[in-house]
Scaffold this motif. Sequence first.
Motif, PDB file in Angstrom:
ATOM      1  N   TYR A  48       0.350  -1.533   6.585  1.00  0.00           N
ATOM      2  CA  TYR A  48       0.985  -1.372   5.273  1.00  0.00           C
ATOM      3  C   TYR A  48       1.329  -2.734   4.673  1.00  0.00           C
ATOM      4  CZ  TYR A  48       3.729   0.698   1.554  1.00  0.00           C
ATOM      5  OH  TYR A  48       4.192   1.072   0.321  1.00  0.00           O
ATOM      6  N   SER A  49       1.651  -3.706   5.556  1.00  0.00           N
ATOM      7  CA  SER A  49       1.980  -5.044   5.040  1.00  0.00           C
ATOM      8  C   SER A  49       0.786  -5.659   4.318  1.00  0.00           C
ATOM      9  CB  SER A  49       2.432  -5.955   6.184  1.00  0.00           C
ATOM     10  OG  SER A  49       1.427  -6.085   7.169  1.00  0.00           O
ATOM     11  N   ASN A  50      -0.443  -5.373   4.785  1.00  0.00           N
ATOM     12  CA  ASN A  50      -1.633  -5.870   4.098  1.00  0.00           C
ATOM     13  C   ASN A  50      -1.805  -5.206   2.740  1.00  0.00           C
ATOM     14  OD1 ASN A  50      -3.303  -5.955   7.256  1.00  0.00           O
ATOM     15  ND2 ASN A  50      -2.545  -7.708   6.137  1.00  0.00           N
ATOM     16  N   LEU A  51      -1.550  -3.877   2.682  1.00  0.00           N
ATOM     17  CA  LEU A  51      -1.638  -3.173   1.402  1.00  0.00           C
ATOM     18  C   LEU A  51      -0.603  -3.700   0.421  1.00  0.00           C
ATOM     19  CD1 LEU A  51      -2.121   0.511   2.623  1.00  0.00           C
ATOM     20  CD2 LEU A  51      -3.848  -0.964   1.586  1.00  0.00           C
ATOM     21  N   ARG A  52       0.617  -3.964   0.943  1.00  0.00           N
ATOM     22  CA  ARG A  52       1.678  -4.487   0.082  1.00  0.00           C
ATOM     23  C   ARG A  52       1.270  -5.842  -0.504  1.00  0.00           C
ATOM     24  NH1 ARG A  52       5.313  -5.407   3.725  1.00  0.00           N
ATOM     25  NH2 ARG A  52       6.187  -3.310   3.725  1.00  0.00           N
ATOM     26  N   SER A  53       0.738  -6.719   0.344  1.00  0.00           N
ATOM     27  CA  SER A  53       0.339  -8.052  -0.123  1.00  0.00           C
ATOM     28  C   SER A  53      -0.818  -7.963  -1.109  1.00  0.00           C
ATOM     29  CB  SER A  53      -0.050  -8.931   1.074  1.00  0.00           C
ATOM     30  OG  SER A  53       1.049  -9.141   1.922  1.00  0.00           O
ATOM     31  N   LEU A  54      -1.779  -7.066  -0.833  1.00  0.00           N
ATOM     32  CA  LEU A  54      -2.907  -6.905  -1.755  1.00  0.00           C
ATOM     33  C   LEU A  54      -2.418  -6.421  -3.112  1.00  0.00           C
ATOM     34  CD1 LEU A  54      -5.896  -6.872  -2.406  1.00  0.00           C
ATOM     35  CD2 LEU A  54      -6.063  -4.621  -1.316  1.00  0.00           C
ATOM     36  N   ALA A  55      -1.481  -5.474  -3.122  1.00  0.00           N
ATOM     37  CA  ALA A  55      -0.932  -4.987  -4.385  1.00  0.00           C
ATOM     38  C   ALA A  55      -0.236  -6.115  -5.146  1.00  0.00           C
ATOM     39  CB  ALA A  55       0.039  -3.836  -4.130  1.00  0.00           C
ATOM     40  N   GLN A  56       0.491  -6.962  -4.410  1.00  0.00           N
ATOM     41  CA  GLN A  56       1.210  -8.059  -5.052  1.00  0.00           C
ATOM     42  C   GLN A  56       0.244  -9.062  -5.676  1.00  0.00           C
ATOM     43  OE1 GLN A  56       3.629  -9.598  -1.898  1.00  0.00           O
ATOM     44  NE2 GLN A  56       5.084  -7.913  -1.964  1.00  0.00           N
ATOM     45  N   VAL A  57      -0.779  -9.454  -4.909  1.00  0.00           N
ATOM     46  CA  VAL A  57      -1.694 -10.480  -5.420  1.00  0.00           C
ATOM     47  C   VAL A  57      -2.574  -9.936  -6.539  1.00  0.00           C
ATOM     48  CG1 VAL A  57      -3.647 -10.115  -3.848  1.00  0.00           C
ATOM     49  CG2 VAL A  57      -3.136 -12.419  -4.650  1.00  0.00           C
ATOM     50  N   ALA A  58      -2.816  -8.602  -6.540  1.00  0.00           N
ATOM     51  CA  ALA A  58      -3.637  -8.006  -7.587  1.00  0.00           C
ATOM     52  C   ALA A  58      -2.819  -7.629  -8.823  1.00  0.00           C
ATOM     53  CB  ALA A  58      -4.355  -6.766  -7.046  1.00  0.00           C
ATOM     54  N   GLY A  59      -1.483  -7.599  -8.675  1.00  0.00           N
ATOM     55  CA  GLY A  59      -0.631  -7.233  -9.803  1.00  0.00           C
ATOM     56  C   GLY A  59      -0.691  -5.760 -10.128  1.00  0.00           C
ATOM     57  N   ILE A  60      -0.786  -4.927  -9.078  1.00  0.00           N
ATOM     58  CA  ILE A  60      -0.889  -3.483  -9.293  1.00  0.00           C
ATOM     59  C   ILE A  60       0.231  -2.765  -8.549  1.00  0.00           C
ATOM     60  CG2 ILE A  60      -3.392  -3.615  -9.565  1.00  0.00           C
ATOM     61  CD1 ILE A  60      -3.628  -2.419  -6.736  1.00  0.00           C
ATOM     62  N   SER A  61       0.273  -1.448  -8.688  1.00  0.00           N
ATOM     63  CA  SER A  61       1.313  -0.646  -8.066  1.00  0.00           C
ATOM     64  C   SER A  61       1.060  -0.496  -6.564  1.00  0.00           C
ATOM     65  CB  SER A  61       1.364   0.743  -8.716  1.00  0.00           C
ATOM     66  OG  SER A  61       2.100   1.654  -7.913  1.00  0.00           O
ATOM     67  N   GLU A  62       2.045  -0.867  -5.783  1.00  0.00           N
ATOM     68  CA  GLU A  62       1.955  -0.721  -4.329  1.00  0.00           C
ATOM     69  C   GLU A  62       1.842   0.751  -3.941  1.00  0.00           C
ATOM     70  OE1 GLU A  62       5.114  -1.401  -0.715  1.00  0.00           O
ATOM     71  OE2 GLU A  62       4.940  -2.987  -2.223  1.00  0.00           O
TER      72      GLU A  62
END
Length: 228
Positions: A48-62
């Motif tokens: 989940y930490s990878n999904l959270r970081s991907l959402a942050q760097v992409a600027g989308i909803s976690e």
Amino acid sequence: MNKRERIIAAIEHAVANGVKKREIADFCRVSRTAVTQWSKGDVEELKYSNLRSLAQVAGISEKWLAEGKGHMVDGTREPPNVYGINQNVEPAPAMHGAVPVISWVQAGAWSEVCVVDLDPEETEWLPRPPGASDDTFALRVAGESMAPRYNPGTLIYVDPAVQPEGGDDVVAVLTDTNEATFKRFVQEPGGDKLLMALNPDWPRRYLEINGNCSIVGVVIADMNLRRR
């Protein structure tokens, strides 16, 4: 969309807004190959930490990325610019959640300590670094063994979910005393593993790892607070 399709859309969204794949990998603290595999392999076991970081760097909803709920972009987010392209300052990545500042005694038994067992009124909490797992905790450096890189009082963030590699700074537990210690993990050619104090004047600078200790976690960040 299934989860893989959402991950592909998130990566494409980030790239379309000027974030390179290597920057996505660096932000998520994974290899570039891992980012490529996210769009091809089994994503159900993805942390989940990878999904959270991907959402942050992409600027989308976690929540959209992890669960498929809501919209990919909620209308309030700015296009990602986490690396500050063409700027002389870089926006700080968003932080989510908090980590406890624990004692060295608690660190020695962290595998048996649950965050929910900590008294929220008595525990000091700090923002969780981007990409850190939910099990991350913070410690205040004591002693001079890791000086001058880490002076007494420095706050270190320790993530038990990160696998140690040679050159990492780690918190380990000496099994004969159950005491936590902070050292650099060194793996010599031939497979020998050592814990090393960074202070060249430390009396016992090297400690062999031969079944007498276990690594609690890897230091992923550190912070010095200014005091007036």
